[in-house]
Write an enzyme that holds these catalytic residues in place. Structure first.
Site, mmCIF file in Angstrom:
data_model
loop_
_atom_site.group_PDB
_atom_site.id
_atom_site.type_symbol
_atom_site.label_atom_id
_atom_site.label_comp_id
_atom_site.label_asym_id
_atom_site.label_seq_id
_atom_site.Cartn_x
_atom_site.Cartn_y
_atom_site.Cartn_z
ATOM 1 N N CYS A 1 0.816 -1.220 0.000
ATOM 2 C CA CYS A 1 0.000 0.000 0.000
ATOM 3 C C CYS A 1 0.857 1.280 0.000
ATOM 4 O O CYS A 1 1.581 1.564 0.956
ATOM 5 C CB CYS A 1 -0.927 0.016 1.217
ATOM 6 S SG CYS A 1 -1.913 1.542 1.245
ATOM 7 N N LYS B 1 -9.742 -9.412 5.292
ATOM 8 C CA LYS B 1 -9.572 -8.431 6.370
ATOM 9 C C LYS B 1 -10.011 -9.013 7.719
ATOM 10 O O LYS B 1 -11.139 -9.499 7.840
ATOM 11 C CB LYS B 1 -10.420 -7.182 6.075
ATOM 12 C CG LYS B 1 -9.989 -6.443 4.820
ATOM 13 C CD LYS B 1 -10.927 -5.278 4.500
ATOM 14 C CE LYS B 1 -10.597 -4.677 3.154
ATOM 15 N NZ LYS B 1 -11.555 -3.685 2.684
ATOM 16 N N VAL C 1 -6.477 0.672 4.801
ATOM 17 C CA VAL C 1 -5.236 1.052 5.472
ATOM 18 C C VAL C 1 -4.714 2.305 4.768
ATOM 19 O O VAL C 1 -5.030 2.518 3.588
ATOM 20 C CB VAL C 1 -4.188 -0.093 5.404
ATOM 21 C CG1 VAL C 1 -4.644 -1.277 6.203
ATOM 22 C CG2 VAL C 1 -3.853 -0.495 3.966
ATOM 23 N N SER D 1 -4.433 8.794 5.118
ATOM 24 C CA SER D 1 -2.985 8.998 5.233
ATOM 25 C C SER D 1 -2.587 10.472 5.343
ATOM 26 O O SER D 1 -1.666 10.807 6.099
ATOM 27 C CB SER D 1 -2.278 8.350 4.040
ATOM 28 O OG SER D 1 -2.776 8.866 2.825
HETATM 29 N N1 LIG Z 1 -7.597 7.889 0.895
HETATM 30 C C1 LIG Z 1 -7.038 6.779 1.618
HETATM 31 C C2 LIG Z 1 -6.759 5.650 0.628
HETATM 32 C C3 LIG Z 1 -6.284 4.392 1.335
HETATM 33 C C4 LIG Z 1 -6.449 3.165 0.448
HETATM 34 O O1 LIG Z 1 -7.076 3.202 -0.627
HETATM 35 N N2 LIG Z 1 -5.902 2.039 0.910
HETATM 36 C C5 LIG Z 1 -6.095 0.795 0.185
HETATM 37 C C6 LIG Z 1 -4.804 -0.015 0.129
HETATM 38 S S1 LIG Z 1 -3.518 0.790 -0.724
HETATM 39 C C7 LIG Z 1 -7.075 -0.075 0.955
HETATM 40 O O2 LIG Z 1 -6.998 -0.181 2.146
HETATM 41 N N3 LIG Z 1 -8.000 -0.722 0.247
HETATM 42 C C8 LIG Z 1 -8.872 -1.653 0.851
HETATM 43 C C9 LIG Z 1 -10.140 -1.787 0.151
HETATM 44 O O3 LIG Z 1 -10.427 -0.900 -0.670
HETATM 45 O O4 LIG Z 1 -10.853 -2.747 0.419
HETATM 46 C C10 LIG Z 1 -5.762 7.234 2.341
HETATM 47 O O5 LIG Z 1 -5.122 8.183 1.865
HETATM 48 O O6 LIG Z 1 -5.441 6.678 3.410
#
Ligand SMILES: N[C@@H](CCC(=O)N[C@@H](CS)C(=O)NCC(=O)O)C(=O)O
Length: 224
Positions: free
Chosen positions: A12, A39, A52, A66
């Protein structure tokens, strides 16, 4: 100093933003990796969007998103990685937002199943990079000049993935006409905090993942 624990998924890029910041500042933290395709219940209970990174502060308070996590971490640790001037701060935040769109472009490049999808995703990435080229200062190498900022920490994982894609498919010529972006990317990817923002073996597992997905770039690499 509070106790910080990050919940992560190894590929990620958003989590890498926070790891880069914490490493840059030399702040200790724990990190737990989860499998996003399976998860755990404790994670779903913690993370309002099921995504995450999640930052758990003192085993008690949960932060997500983030960019928000990094602003908090910057505020409670030594040194400031955004300018004090409100306009300059806001400008930085705006470019952090753009870097999130750039992450999606590069993600689409990775999962492209054919040449056409790859080239469409790459065109999006180039659009974002062209805007960044115009925004980067003449003296660089970083977004605000000589010092690393939250904009740099936020964009580095996307630039790292672009560099991976460019190495896998040199015909992309990703930095053509973008000397400031290239200088920025080289400076960021050489930093220990950025290099250490992935655990060992992640790049090799990334290649396996591309192969398993039969992504276009992976097929092109094997054919070469
Ligand atoms: N806007 C969020 C984006 C976070 C994100 O998209 N994380 C992805 C992994 S890189 C995630 O957890 N995806 C899980 C899912 O969509 O089920 C941030 O900046 O934290």
């Amino acid at each position: 100093m509070p106790h910080f624990k990050l919940v992560s998924f190894e590929r990620c890029p958003y989590v890498q933003r926070s790891v880069t910041l914490l490493r840059e500042k030399g702040v200790p933290f724990d990190i737990e990796y989860i499998d996003l395709s399976n998860k755990p219940d404790w994670f779903l209970a913690l993370s309002p969007l099921g995504k995450v990174p999640v930052l758990v502060v003192d085993d008690e308070t949960v932060l997500f998103e983030s960019a928000v996590i990094n602003e908090y971490l910057d505020a409670v640790t030594e040194g400031r990685m955004l300018p004090e001037d409100p306009l300059e701060r806001a400008r930085g935040r705006a470019w952090i937002e753009l870097s999130s769109t750039f992450f999606i472009d590069v993600w689409k490049m990775q999962i492209a199943a054919d040449a056409e999808s790859l080239s469409e995703a790459f065109a999006g990435a180039r659009e974002r990079l062209t805007k960044l080229e115009e925004a980067l200062p003449e003296d660089g190498p970083y977004f605000y000049g000589a010092e690393l900022s939250l904009v740099d920490a936020a964009t580095a994982p996307g630039l790292q993935r672009l560099a991976w894609m460019d190495a896998l498919d040199p015909s992309l010529d990703a930095y053509e006409g973008l000397p400031r972006v290239k200088r920025w990317s080289d400076a960021l990817l050489a930093r220990e905090s950025v290099k250490g923002s992935l655990r060992e073996g992640t790049y090799e597992r990334f290649l396996d993942w591309l192969d398993a997905r039969e992504s276009w770039v992976s097929r092109a690499r094997r054919a070469a």
